[in-house]
Design a protein around this motif. Structure first.
Motif, PDB file in Angstrom:
ATOM      1  N   LEU A 194       0.831  -1.206   0.000  1.00  0.00           N
ATOM      2  CA  LEU A 194       0.000   0.000   0.000  1.00  0.00           C
ATOM      3  C   LEU A 194       0.865   1.255   0.000  1.00  0.00           C
ATOM      4  CD1 LEU A 194      -2.650   1.526   0.229  1.00  0.00           C
ATOM      5  CD2 LEU A 194      -2.625   1.093   2.699  1.00  0.00           C
ATOM      6  N   ARG A 195       1.863   1.288   0.859  1.00  0.00           N
ATOM      7  CA  ARG A 195       2.747   2.461   0.909  1.00  0.00           C
ATOM      8  C   ARG A 195       3.448   2.669  -0.433  1.00  0.00           C
ATOM      9  NH1 ARG A 195       4.300   0.169   5.974  1.00  0.00           N
ATOM     10  NH2 ARG A 195       3.359   1.276   7.739  1.00  0.00           N
ATOM     11  N   ASP A 196       3.942   1.583  -1.006  1.00  0.00           N
ATOM     12  CA  ASP A 196       4.648   1.689  -2.291  1.00  0.00           C
ATOM     13  C   ASP A 196       3.717   2.203  -3.391  1.00  0.00           C
ATOM     14  OD1 ASP A 196       6.912   0.731  -1.073  1.00  0.00           O
ATOM     15  OD2 ASP A 196       6.691  -1.328  -1.830  1.00  0.00           O
ATOM     16  N   GLU A 197       2.504   1.674  -3.425  1.00  0.00           N
ATOM     17  CA  GLU A 197       1.550   2.085  -4.461  1.00  0.00           C
ATOM     18  C   GLU A 197       1.178   3.568  -4.312  1.00  0.00           C
ATOM     19  OE1 GLU A 197       0.283   0.753  -7.075  1.00  0.00           O
ATOM     20  OE2 GLU A 197       0.833  -1.345  -6.929  1.00  0.00           O
ATOM     21  N   LEU A 198       0.961   3.985  -3.077  1.00  0.00           N
ATOM     22  CA  LEU A 198       0.576   5.384  -2.868  1.00  0.00           C
ATOM     23  C   LEU A 198       1.736   6.337  -3.144  1.00  0.00           C
ATOM     24  CD1 LEU A 198      -1.717   5.078   0.275  1.00  0.00           C
ATOM     25  CD2 LEU A 198      -2.402   5.529  -2.088  1.00  0.00           C
ATOM     26  N   GLU A 199       2.941   5.889  -2.891  1.00  0.00           N
ATOM     27  CA  GLU A 199       4.094   6.721  -3.244  1.00  0.00           C
ATOM     28  C   GLU A 199       4.188   6.911  -4.750  1.00  0.00           C
ATOM     29  OE1 GLU A 199       6.335   8.650  -1.653  1.00  0.00           O
ATOM     30  OE2 GLU A 199       4.973   8.300   0.016  1.00  0.00           O
ATOM     31  N   LEU A 200       3.791   5.884  -5.497  1.00  0.00           N
ATOM     32  CA  LEU A 200       3.798   5.995  -6.959  1.00  0.00           C
ATOM     33  C   LEU A 200       2.788   7.046  -7.449  1.00  0.00           C
ATOM     34  CD1 LEU A 200       4.017   2.245  -8.058  1.00  0.00           C
ATOM     35  CD2 LEU A 200       5.809   3.986  -8.255  1.00  0.00           C
TER      36      LEU A 200
END
Length: 227
Positions: free
Chosen positions: A19-25
């Motif tokens: 989730l964190r990685d996706e939102l950073e994208l």
């Protein structure tokens, strides 16, 4: 203009790290200044958030709400855009978050509800209709008493349309929220203030809904009516 990108309807999210990685994208795209060349990129980023919310992101409410709070300004800015499609994407994003998070949406209410209410005072009926539908969904799906003061605050606005939607919001809250929450003194005073502000409103439609609020209030809090 950026090439058209097809965003999956659902983006699977099975861990907080994903989730964190996706939102950073999405963060960089959301933070772009809106122009003719960038608005579709911003819209795609909003769609990614929607797809994540449908794919499991809402199972991690603390992480999701923390990330969204850090990105709320560009989401609100997109909702207020004069570009109808971009505004729609942002409103859909907020709605999807409310539907997925339910009561965990609470910390996002002060960030997004003022923007949705402000859209209800626009002359464009399309924007008004979208914002009104989003507000109703948020009431229904979250059942959060913290919504009530925002509706009451909007009753002082010069826009008749906004006042009508706001008093309709108050009525919806009174009719469907948990009675013990509404019986708390601060919330009871919110309801009383709403009735006072609208009982003599210049709009007959507002006054009609105000009477409905009063009727519901009499049933909910009969002891306070006698004061």
């Amino acid at each position: 203009m950026a090439p058209k990108v097809k965003i999956p309807a659902i983006i699977e999210c099975h861990s907080e790290s994903t989730l964190r990685d996706e939102l950073e994208l999405t963060r960089a795209s959301l933070s772009l200044a809106e122009t003719e060349e960038t608005w579709e990129t911003i819209s795609n980023a909003l769609q990614r958030v929607i797809s994540l919310s449908k794919g499991g992101a809402c199972e991690y409410p603390t992480t999701l709400t923390s990330c969204i709070r850090s990105m709320y300004r560009p989401i609100s800015s997109a909702a207020a855009s004069e570009r109808s499609r971009l505004s729609a994407a942002a409103i859909d994003c907020v709605t999807a978050l409310a539907m997925g998070l339910g009561p965990s949406f609470d910390s996002l209410i002060p960030l997004f509800i003022p923007t949705l209410l402000s859209l209800c005072s626009r002359p464009n009926k399309v924007f008004i209709s979208r914002a009104k539908a989003a507000l109703q969904t948020i009431i229904d799906q979250t059942q959060l008493i913290s919504l009530l003061p925002f509706f009451v605050g909007a009753l002082r606005d010069k826009s008749t349309t906004l006042r009508l939607i706001a008093i309709e919001g108050v009525l919806a809250c009174v009719q469907c929220f948990n009675p013990p929450d509404l019986e708390k003194d601060a919330r009871a005073r919110d309801i009383e203030n709403a009735i006072r502000l609208t009982a003599t409103d210049p709009s007959a439609d507002v006054r009609k809904i105000s009477r409905g609020v009063f009727d519901a209030y009499k049933i909910l809090l009969p002891s306070r009516v006698q004061r």
